[in-house]
Design a protein around this motif. Sequence first.
Motif, PDB file in Angstrom:
ATOM      1  N   LEU A 177       0.799  -1.227   0.000  1.00 32.97           N
ATOM      2  CA  LEU A 177       0.000   0.000   0.000  1.00 32.97           C
ATOM      3  C   LEU A 177       0.840   1.290   0.000  1.00 32.97           C
ATOM      4  N   ILE A 228      -0.428   5.249   0.602  1.00 36.39           N
ATOM      5  CA  ILE A 228      -0.172   5.915   1.893  1.00 36.39           C
ATOM      6  C   ILE A 228       0.572   7.224   1.632  1.00 36.39           C
ATOM      7  N   ALA A 275       2.053  -1.263   9.499  1.00 38.21           N
ATOM      8  CA  ALA A 275       1.006  -1.962  10.243  1.00 38.21           C
ATOM      9  C   ALA A 275       1.523  -3.190  10.971  1.00 38.21           C
ATOM     10  N   ASP A 282      -0.140  -7.043  16.106  1.00 36.32           N
ATOM     11  CA  ASP A 282      -0.055  -5.824  15.307  1.00 36.32           C
ATOM     12  C   ASP A 282      -0.721  -6.010  13.938  1.00 36.32           C
ATOM     13  N   LEU A 342     -10.046  -3.122   9.685  1.00 39.69           N
ATOM     14  CA  LEU A 342     -10.509  -3.029   8.292  1.00 39.69           C
ATOM     15  C   LEU A 342     -11.736  -3.913   8.045  1.00 39.69           C
TER      16      LEU A 342
HETATM   17  P1  AMP Z   1      -1.573   0.159  12.703  1.00 41.18           P
HETATM   18  O1  AMP Z   1      -1.451   1.392  13.529  1.00 41.18           O
HETATM   19  O2  AMP Z   1      -0.721  -0.984  13.146  1.00 41.18           O
HETATM   20  O3  AMP Z   1      -2.987  -0.283  12.497  1.00 41.18           O
HETATM   21  O4  AMP Z   1      -0.973   0.464  11.267  1.00 41.18           O
HETATM   22  C1  AMP Z   1      -1.374   1.558  10.512  1.00 41.18           C
HETATM   23  C2  AMP Z   1      -0.323   1.825   9.470  1.00 41.18           C
HETATM   24  O5  AMP Z   1      -0.283   0.719   8.555  1.00 41.18           O
HETATM   25  C3  AMP Z   1      -0.613   3.044   8.604  1.00 41.18           C
HETATM   26  O6  AMP Z   1      -0.070   4.202   9.171  1.00 41.18           O
HETATM   27  C4  AMP Z   1       0.042   2.655   7.294  1.00 41.18           C
HETATM   28  O7  AMP Z   1       1.426   2.873   7.344  1.00 41.18           O
HETATM   29  C5  AMP Z   1      -0.182   1.159   7.209  1.00 41.18           C
HETATM   30  N1  AMP Z   1      -1.450   0.752   6.556  1.00 41.18           N
HETATM   31  C6  AMP Z   1      -2.567   1.501   6.334  1.00 41.18           C
HETATM   32  N2  AMP Z   1      -3.534   0.784   5.747  1.00 41.18           N
HETATM   33  C7  AMP Z   1      -3.026  -0.477   5.587  1.00 41.18           C
HETATM   34  C8  AMP Z   1      -3.534  -1.684   5.015  1.00 41.18           C
HETATM   35  N3  AMP Z   1      -4.755  -1.751   4.492  1.00 41.18           N
HETATM   36  N4  AMP Z   1      -2.724  -2.767   5.002  1.00 41.18           N
HETATM   37  C9  AMP Z   1      -1.479  -2.712   5.520  1.00 41.18           C
HETATM   38  N5  AMP Z   1      -0.936  -1.603   6.047  1.00 41.18           N
HETATM   39  C10 AMP Z   1      -1.691  -0.499   6.097  1.00 41.18           C
END
Ligand code: AMP
Length: 346
Positions: free
Chosen positions: A120, A124, A176, A290, A298
């Motif tokens: 992604l 982002i 993420a 995590d 999501l």
């Molecule tokens: P978290 O705080 O662990 O939920 O991760 C959020 C971070 O993951 C965001 O700031 C992005 O860098 C990244 N991210 C956002 N959307 C996605 C997604 N659909 N799949 C994987 N990583 C994502």
Amino acid sequence: MKKRLILIIIVFMLINITSCNNKQQHNNTNTKISKSDFMLNTYIIITLFDTEDETLFEPIFNNIKELENILSVHVATSDLYKLRENAGKKYTKVSDETMEVMKKSIKYSEFSEGLFDVTLGPLIELWGIGTTKEKVPKQEEIKETLLLIDYKKININEEKKEIMLEKEGMFIDFGAIAKGYIADKTAEKIKELGIKSAIINLGGNVLLLGSRPDNSDFKIGIQDPKEARGGYLGTVKASDLSIVTSGDYERYFEKDGQRYHHIINPFTGFPSDNNLKSVSIITSSSFDSDALSTTILLLGLEKGLTKVNSLENVEAIFVTKDNKIYLTEGIRDKFELTNKEYKIAD
Ligand code: AMP
Ligand code: MG
């Protein structure tokens, strides 16, 4: 960033409160030291119990820095940086750490049917949430960028330890999942140093190593997603577990009354929009907590609950937009609601 700092301070205060309470009773076994720093683009705090040896922090923080240098797309020498440069051109030799995080990421992409996707990166970057460049992109820009997002276009040669992203312009964002991985590695490091009881807090990604020195559980605050209040909505008692929360309050901006947060749906190209405000995942590995917390946020409440219930030894706390808290069976007697604005759903 301010919100995150507040969260860390709250968790820190809470830990202090519980520690102080016990101090009178267990004076000898309750020594603890803490060190905080800004790393991994967030505030991190490490607390070690039953020791006064401050020199232990150096190898612990050095190890975190090393892992950040490998796994961050923003560090020019990192594997992710090289993967980005070589995308659509050639394979890149990567470290064991990158390979491990990549494989786990793909596992969660499959588990979430593509909602979790570490390719992604370009999307982002386009939204720029949490940076000075944040904006609502034009529909055309989103459409074009979406063509670069597809975890199935990550080619892995395990034998040679090489990875290639199929299309030029593709790049990986481990935002993420990396903190969870690094939390687990930090726990290993701390154990190697002879410490049995510690709290690793990487910007709200919490890992409890062991239990408190008197064998009682730690008590950790779960953040109230209504950022304006800054407090926590309840507490969880746990030992030897990781608690990771994903929420729409962590990084976001508002435009025309609409909130745009940092967790993006790879199918729409827009921030995830369902009945959830936050999800906390409680399980033994922070790596999994995590990846899962982002994935479940999501998925939304209903699908998220079904998915969590399909997994062994994984518990969750869901906070919905209408202030209800849904708990999985195994966490009910460990969770205490402290904010009366919320109601626990049956
Ligand atoms: P978290 O705080 O662990 O939920 O991760 C959020 C971070 O993951 C965001 O700031 C992005 O860098 C990244 N991210 C956002 N959307 C996605 C997604 N659909 N799949 C994987 N990583 C994502
Ligand atoms: Mg996550």
